[in-house]
Design a protein around this motif. Structure first.
Motif, PDB file in Angstrom:
ATOM      1  N   ILE A 149     -11.588  20.726  66.120  1.00  0.00           N
ATOM      2  CA  ILE A 149     -12.491  19.547  66.005  1.00  0.00           C
ATOM      3  C   ILE A 149     -11.573  18.229  65.800  1.00  0.00           C
ATOM      4  O   ILE A 149     -10.541  18.200  65.258  1.00  0.00           O
ATOM      5  N   ILE A 150     -11.949  17.263  66.832  1.00  0.00           N
ATOM      6  CA  ILE A 150     -11.218  15.989  66.800  1.00  0.00           C
ATOM      7  C   ILE A 150     -11.713  14.816  65.846  1.00  0.00           C
ATOM      8  O   ILE A 150     -11.310  14.355  64.734  1.00  0.00           O
ATOM      9  N   CYS A 151     -13.219  15.052  65.860  1.00  0.00           N
ATOM     10  CA  CYS A 151     -13.909  13.922  65.036  1.00  0.00           C
ATOM     11  C   CYS A 151     -15.462  14.448  65.103  1.00  0.00           C
ATOM     12  O   CYS A 151     -15.863  15.190  65.844  1.00  0.00           O
ATOM     13  N   GLN A 152     -16.064  13.767  63.967  1.00  0.00           N
ATOM     14  CA  GLN A 152     -17.242  14.445  63.675  1.00  0.00           C
ATOM     15  C   GLN A 152     -18.235  13.010  63.058  1.00  0.00           C
ATOM     16  O   GLN A 152     -17.712  12.237  62.620  1.00  0.00           O
ATOM     17  N   ILE A 182     -12.413   9.345  73.011  1.00  0.00           N
ATOM     18  CA  ILE A 182     -11.559   9.151  74.246  1.00  0.00           C
ATOM     19  C   ILE A 182     -10.490   8.122  74.068  1.00  0.00           C
ATOM     20  O   ILE A 182      -9.397   7.958  74.453  1.00  0.00           O
ATOM     21  N   ASN A 183     -10.874   6.919  73.091  1.00  0.00           N
ATOM     22  CA  ASN A 183      -9.918   5.967  72.677  1.00  0.00           C
ATOM     23  C   ASN A 183      -8.706   6.536  72.194  1.00  0.00           C
ATOM     24  O   ASN A 183      -7.433   5.940  72.156  1.00  0.00           O
ATOM     25  N   TYR A 184      -9.096   7.314  71.221  1.00  0.00           N
ATOM     26  CA  TYR A 184      -7.922   8.179  70.644  1.00  0.00           C
ATOM     27  C   TYR A 184      -6.599   8.543  71.646  1.00  0.00           C
ATOM     28  O   TYR A 184      -5.474   8.520  71.525  1.00  0.00           O
ATOM     29  N   PHE A 185      -7.251   9.048  72.840  1.00  0.00           N
ATOM     30  CA  PHE A 185      -6.273   9.699  73.834  1.00  0.00           C
ATOM     31  C   PHE A 185      -5.644   8.565  74.514  1.00  0.00           C
ATOM     32  O   PHE A 185      -4.477   8.358  74.801  1.00  0.00           O
ATOM     33  N   ALA A 186      -6.588   7.375  74.778  1.00  0.00           N
ATOM     34  CA  ALA A 186      -5.902   6.206  75.540  1.00  0.00           C
ATOM     35  C   ALA A 186      -4.989   5.629  74.785  1.00  0.00           C
ATOM     36  O   ALA A 186      -3.992   4.978  75.357  1.00  0.00           O
ATOM     37  N   GLU A 187      -4.900   5.567  73.445  1.00  0.00           N
ATOM     38  CA  GLU A 187      -4.078   4.798  72.630  1.00  0.00           C
ATOM     39  C   GLU A 187      -3.033   6.110  72.088  1.00  0.00           C
ATOM     40  O   GLU A 187      -2.124   5.613  71.382  1.00  0.00           O
ATOM     41  N   ASP A 188      -2.957   7.303  72.402  1.00  0.00           N
ATOM     42  CA  ASP A 188      -2.058   8.194  72.324  1.00  0.00           C
ATOM     43  C   ASP A 188      -1.960   8.567  70.835  1.00  0.00           C
ATOM     44  O   ASP A 188      -0.851   8.360  70.066  1.00  0.00           O
ATOM     45  N   GLY A 194      -2.044  23.302  65.201  1.00  0.00           N
ATOM     46  CA  GLY A 194      -3.107  24.421  65.205  1.00  0.00           C
ATOM     47  C   GLY A 194      -4.381  24.010  65.265  1.00  0.00           C
ATOM     48  O   GLY A 194      -4.826  23.294  66.329  1.00  0.00           O
ATOM     49  N   ARG A 195      -5.176  24.416  64.261  1.00  0.00           N
ATOM     50  CA  ARG A 195      -6.916  23.813  64.291  1.00  0.00           C
ATOM     51  C   ARG A 195      -6.657  22.641  63.401  1.00  0.00           C
ATOM     52  O   ARG A 195      -7.972  22.023  63.827  1.00  0.00           O
ATOM     53  N   LYS A 196      -5.727  22.082  63.104  1.00  0.00           N
ATOM     54  CA  LYS A 196      -5.858  20.770  62.272  1.00  0.00           C
ATOM     55  C   LYS A 196      -5.517  19.437  63.522  1.00  0.00           C
ATOM     56  O   LYS A 196      -4.383  19.635  64.197  1.00  0.00           O
ATOM     57  N   VAL A 197      -6.541  18.560  63.829  1.00  0.00           N
ATOM     58  CA  VAL A 197      -5.970  17.406  64.625  1.00  0.00           C
ATOM     59  C   VAL A 197      -5.891  16.194  63.788  1.00  0.00           C
ATOM     60  O   VAL A 197      -6.881  16.095  62.773  1.00  0.00           O
ATOM     61  N   PHE A 198      -5.017  15.456  63.883  1.00  0.00           N
ATOM     62  CA  PHE A 198      -5.002  14.239  63.266  1.00  0.00           C
ATOM     63  C   PHE A 198      -4.877  13.043  64.082  1.00  0.00           C
ATOM     64  O   PHE A 198      -4.472  13.044  65.267  1.00  0.00           O
ATOM     65  N   VAL A 199      -5.359  12.084  63.545  1.00  0.00           N
ATOM     66  CA  VAL A 199      -5.412  10.724  64.307  1.00  0.00           C
ATOM     67  C   VAL A 199      -4.543   9.882  63.777  1.00  0.00           C
ATOM     68  O   VAL A 199      -4.613   9.613  62.319  1.00  0.00           O
ATOM     69  N   ILE A 200      -3.272   9.573  64.496  1.00  0.00           N
ATOM     70  CA  ILE A 200      -2.424   8.651  63.966  1.00  0.00           C
ATOM     71  C   ILE A 200      -2.860   7.069  64.015  1.00  0.00           C
ATOM     72  O   ILE A 200      -2.866   6.613  65.143  1.00  0.00           O
TER      73      ILE A 200
END
Length: 202
Positions: A149-152, A182-188, A194-200
Motif C-alpha cells: 500500500i502506497i497511500c489511503q 503519481i506525484n510521489y513518483f514524479a518527485e522521487d 518489503g510491504r512498508k512504503v515510505f514517502v520521503i
C-alpha cells in the motif's frame, strides 16, 4: 518529466482527474498513452480530445499482459491502473516492478481481491456495515489487490448509504489520491522496505 501510461476500462474519471491535475500544475508528469481493454470505454474519448495516443487490447486474449508490455516498455516509467478491470500477469510485473500502481475503491485489505471491483466493492462495504471505507493506491504484484500500500484515504459510511451513494463519496477522494500518488513518483519520494512504503518528505 515522468512519463506514464494510464490503463482504463470505463468512463475514465480518474484519467480526467490526472489530466486536470496536470493542467493545474499540481501534477508534474505527461500521459504518453491511454490503453483500454474495452473499445467502448469513454476514457478513450477523453484521451483523444487531448491528442493522447490510445490503444485497445483484447481482454479475451491470454497475452493481454504481453501486448501491454510491448506498448509500454521503454516508453513510460510508470503504469497507472485507473479503473482497469483486466489482471496483469507475467513478465510485465517483473519488468515494471514497483512501477505499476492501481487505485482500488476500498481500504485494502478489506473488500478486495477476485471479483471485487466497481460498485460490487461498495455493495460489500454497505452490506457488512462498516463505519468507514475509502480508497487505496497500491503497487501491482503477482496477486490481485495484494501489492504494498502506497497511500489511503478514508470516508465515512452512513446508515442510510446505498452502494451508489458510497461510490460517489469514495470517487471524490479517488480523484485526489491518485494524482497525489503519481506525484510521489514524479518527485522521487517513494521508498519501499518489503510491504512498508515510505514517502520521503524533504
Amino acid at each position: 518529466m515522468l512519463k506514464i501510461a494510464v490503463l482504463i476500462s470505463g468512463n475514465g474519471s480518474n484519467l480526467q482527474a490526472i489530466l486536470d491535475s496536470i493542467d493545474s500544475g499540481i501534477l508534474k508528469c505527461s500521459v504518453e498513452m491511454v490503453i483500454s481493454d474495452r473499445k467502448e470505454a469513454y476514457g478513450l474519448e477523453r484521451a483523444k480530445q487531448r491528442n493522447i495516443k490510445t490503444y485497445i487490447v483484447n481482454r479475451s486474449e491470454k497475452n493481454i499482459s504481453r501486448e501491454i508490455l510491448e506498448l509500454t516498455l521503454g516508453k513510460v516509467q510508470l503504469i497507472v491502473l485507473a479503473g482497469f478491470l483486466s489482471i496483469l500477469k507475467g513478465e510485465i510485473i517483473e519488468k515494471f516492478r514497483n512501477r505499476i500502481i492501481n487505485i482500488h475503491p476500498s481500504l485494502i485489505p478489506a473488500f478486495c481481491g477476485k471479483g471485487m471491483y466497481g460498485v460490487k466493492v461498495h455493495e460489500a462495504a454497505v452490506s457488512y456495515g462498516v463505519k468507514y471505507s475509502g480508497c487505496t493506491v497500491h503497487f501491482v504484484d503477482e496477486g490481485t489487490d495484494s501489492g504494498a500500500i502506497i497511500c489511503q484515504k478514508t470516508v465515512p459510511v452512513y446508515n442510510e448509504d446505498t452502494a451508489e451513494t458510497l461510490q460517489k463519496r469514495v470517487l471524490v477522494e479517488e480523484h485526489k489520491l491518485l494524482p497525489k500518488a503519481i506525484n510521489y513518483f514524479a518527485e522521487d519520494k517513494i521508498r519501499s522496505e518489503g510491504r512498508k512504503v515510505f514517502v520521503i518528505e524533504e
